[in-house]
Design an enzyme around this catalytic site. Structure first.
Site, PDB file in Angstrom:
ATOM      1  N   LYS A   1       0.848  -1.194   0.000  1.00  6.62           N
ATOM      2  CA  LYS A   1       0.000   0.000   0.000  1.00  6.62           C
ATOM      3  C   LYS A   1       0.885   1.246   0.000  1.00  6.62           C
ATOM      4  CE  LYS A   1      -3.931  -1.895   2.592  1.00  6.62           C
ATOM      5  NZ  LYS A   1      -5.037  -1.644   1.644  1.00  6.62           N
TER       6      LYS A   1
ATOM      7  N   ARG B   1     -10.665 -11.430   1.157  1.00  7.70           N
ATOM      8  CA  ARG B   1     -11.588 -12.389   0.513  1.00  7.70           C
ATOM      9  C   ARG B   1     -10.960 -13.783   0.426  1.00  7.70           C
ATOM     10  NH1 ARG B   1     -11.860  -8.440  -4.553  1.00  7.70           N
ATOM     11  NH2 ARG B   1     -11.568  -7.022  -2.799  1.00  7.70           N
TER      12      ARG B   1
HETATM   13  N1  BES Z   1      -8.209  -3.876   4.172  1.00 11.23           N
HETATM   14  C1  BES Z   1      -8.379  -3.355   2.880  1.00 11.23           C
HETATM   15  C2  BES Z   1      -9.665  -2.545   2.720  1.00 11.23           C
HETATM   16  C3  BES Z   1      -9.795  -1.289   3.538  1.00 11.23           C
HETATM   17  C4  BES Z   1      -9.415  -0.066   3.003  1.00 11.23           C
HETATM   18  C5  BES Z   1     -10.354  -1.319   4.792  1.00 11.23           C
HETATM   19  C6  BES Z   1      -9.573   1.081   3.768  1.00 11.23           C
HETATM   20  C7  BES Z   1     -10.508  -0.164   5.523  1.00 11.23           C
HETATM   21  C8  BES Z   1     -10.115   1.043   5.017  1.00 11.23           C
HETATM   22  C9  BES Z   1      -8.420  -4.494   1.850  1.00 11.23           C
HETATM   23  O1  BES Z   1      -7.685  -5.622   2.163  1.00 11.23           O
HETATM   24  C10 BES Z   1      -7.854  -3.943   0.580  1.00 11.23           C
HETATM   25  O2  BES Z   1      -6.727  -3.589   0.560  1.00 11.23           O
HETATM   26  N2  BES Z   1      -8.686  -3.902  -0.473  1.00 11.23           N
HETATM   27  C11 BES Z   1      -8.282  -3.399  -1.738  1.00 11.23           C
HETATM   28  C12 BES Z   1      -8.829  -4.331  -2.791  1.00 11.23           C
HETATM   29  C13 BES Z   1      -8.281  -4.086  -4.165  1.00 11.23           C
HETATM   30  C14 BES Z   1      -6.815  -4.438  -4.237  1.00 11.23           C
HETATM   31  C15 BES Z   1      -9.076  -4.921  -5.148  1.00 11.23           C
HETATM   32  C16 BES Z   1      -8.888  -1.998  -1.897  1.00 11.23           C
HETATM   33  O3  BES Z   1      -9.983  -1.752  -1.415  1.00 11.23           O
HETATM   34  O4  BES Z   1      -8.211  -1.167  -2.498  1.00 11.23           O
HETATM   35 ZN    ZN Z   2      -5.644  -5.512   1.525  1.00 14.28          ZN
END
Ligand code: BES
Ligand code: ZN
Ligand code: ZN
Length: 460
Positions: free
Chosen positions: A238, A312
């Site tokens: 990230k 997921r």
């Molecule tokens: N844990 C994150 C989602 C999240 C983002 C929770 C902000 C709380 C606050 C999740 O694992 C994630 O990183 N999701 C990605 C998915 C994408 C790579 C398809 C996202 O939402 O960007």
């Molecule tokens: Zn994630």
């Protein structure tokens, strides 16, 4: 903090600060005959709704705290707004829950406590024994919700998968809850390629927590909670600030632990099982990579298009595991996507289900508990999008579009939630509190109250 009762203001201790609601907009401290009272403006009283009433209650507590008051008195008469339609029983419970939530502060890492917590709230009015019982029950639920907040607010170095399961064990040591923890070897035996794949980049070993509280002969309700104790994104790391707060990526798991503990403490006549796959998502020489293909417990294969779509993958195996219980209902709770935040803001969690009755029930419970949930679609088109060229599925849209991202996550889970009624709650929007919640910063403790109420009403 304790909640006490007196019939009339005259019976109040001299040092108790009386909170008075006025129809002004501002808040002021009044001193009359040497006695201090706090006048809180609530604007037009006939515009109060159920949600506003809950927020008002929290605001009263937080204002009192900000004034460093330690003992306050609330008049029931002041808090009665006929148009809101709250029964006395409900009012007692809501008082207990909301006062406990509003008084909470996450202070265990502070050398000095800046803000003192309220010590006592006295309710002024004529109340029945049932009302007092409802207040006590509400406080117990409030403490359960605060347990979820404690778990989720704890930074990842003190909340690894091992610590998370230890905390669950400790919480329920005196409760009639059976706890099992599956270790890595067992997960290998079961073929949980999703959990193992995500966990393999971390020095922390994965844990699969199973909690069972059985106080009825019915088919169980199974709750599944995402337990990512820190989400760096993995190799698809990230960018800078987006990683902040990702120690709370186990909020779904924490909410399930807190819900089971609360149901057990209330001795609810239900059969409920909580499943929490717990992992840390880290980049390292042993991490899973983009384009890796995982074989999941269900037998389906998944191509990893992004290691940050890890929630997921671990939930898929838990949803497969849930099948062995022949559940009457399965609900998973996860901070799954940023896309759900884009859709709903920070006001409601997203609910996905093919069962309209269940959807309506969850929306209603959400309104009742001020744990709002709102539906987003689970259409076939989203399932088509996540078919992979090389495996059965990919963990996000094959064309990498972020449009509809929350629905892609839900559609992926739906491929594993087969053979039982199911709903998915994407709680990323409600992971942390916002200013207008009148709660301390950090984890919001949702949807514990909603789930406890669902159990209390015997499922759906
Ligand atoms: N844990 C994150 C989602 C999240 C983002 C929770 C902000 C709380 C606050 C999740 O694992 C994630 O990183 N999701 C990605 C998915 C994408 C790579 C398809 C996202 O939402 O960007
Ligand atoms: Zn994630
Ligand atoms: Zn995550």
């Amino acid at each position: 903090m304790q909640i006490s009762f007196v019939e009339k203001c005259g019976q109040l201790a001299d040092f108790a600060i009386q909170i008075v609601l006025t129809d002004k907009k501002n808040t002021e401290t009044i001193i009359e005959q040497g006695k201090k009272s706090l006048h809180v403006g609530v604007g037009e009283k006939n515009k109060i709704t159920r949600k506003k009433w809950i927020l008002l209650l929290r605001k009263l507590i937080r204002t009192a705290k900000a004034h460093q008051f330690q003992h306050i008195a609330l008049s029931l008469e002041d808090l009665t707004f006929p148009q809101v339609g709250i029964t006395p029983q409900e009012m007692g419970e809501l008082l207990g829950v909301q006062i406990t939530l509003a008084n909470y502060e996450f202070t265990i890492y502070k050398s000095k406590k800046e803000e003192k917590e309220l010590q006592e709230v006295t309710i002024v009015g004529t109340v029945s024994d049932d009302f007092k019982k409802a207040v006590a029950k509400g406080m117990l639920i409030g403490e359960g919700i605060n347990t979820c907040r404690d778990l989720a607010n704890t930074p990842a170095m003190d909340m690894t998968p091992s610590i998370l399961v230890q905390r669950a064990l400790k919480l329920m040591v005196n409760e009639p809850v059976k706890i099992d923890i599956l270790e890595k070897e067992k997960m290998q035996e079961l073929g949980m390629g999703g959990v193992l794949g995500v966990a393999q980049g971390s020095l922390e070993s994965p844990k699969f927590l199973i909690m069972e509280y059985k106080n009825s002969e019915t088919k169980p309700i199974v709750f599944v909670g995402k337990g990512v104790t820190f989400d760096t994104g993995g190799v698809n790391i990230k960018p800078e600030n987006s990683m902040l707060g990702m120690h709370m990526d186990m909020t779904g798991g924490a909410s399930i632990i807190a819900t089971i503990a609360t149901a057990a403490k209330l001795r609810l006549p239900v059969h409920v099982i909580g499943l929490v796959p717990a992992v840390e998502n880290m980049p390292s020489g042993s991490s899973y990579r983009p384009n890796d293909i995982l074989r999941m417990m269900s037998g389906k294969t998944v191509e990893v298009l992004n290691t940050d779509a890890e929630g997921r993958l671990i939930l898929a195996d838990a949803l497969t595991y849930a099948k062995r219980y022949n559940p009457q209902l399965v609900i998973d709770v996860a901070t799954l996507t940023g896309a759900s935040l884009v859709a709903l803001g920070q006001v409601a969690s997203a609910v996905f289900t093919k069962d309209e009755e269940l959807q309506n029930k969850l929306i209603k419970l959400g309104q009742q508990t001020a744990n709002y949930v709102w539906p987003l679609p689970l259409w076939e088109e989203f399932t088509e999008d996540i078919r992979s060229n090389f495996a059965d599925l990919s963990n996000l849209a094959r064309n990498l579009t972020r449009f509809g991202g929350a629905s892609h996550g839900a559609a992926f889970l739906a491929e594993f939630a087969e053979g039982y009624p199911w709903a998915h709650l994407d709680i990323a929007p409600r992971m942390t509190t916002i200013k207008s919640d009148y709660l301390s910063e950090g984890c919001a403790g949702e949807p514990v109250y909603l789930l406890v109420k669902l159990l209390e009403q015997g499922g759906f």
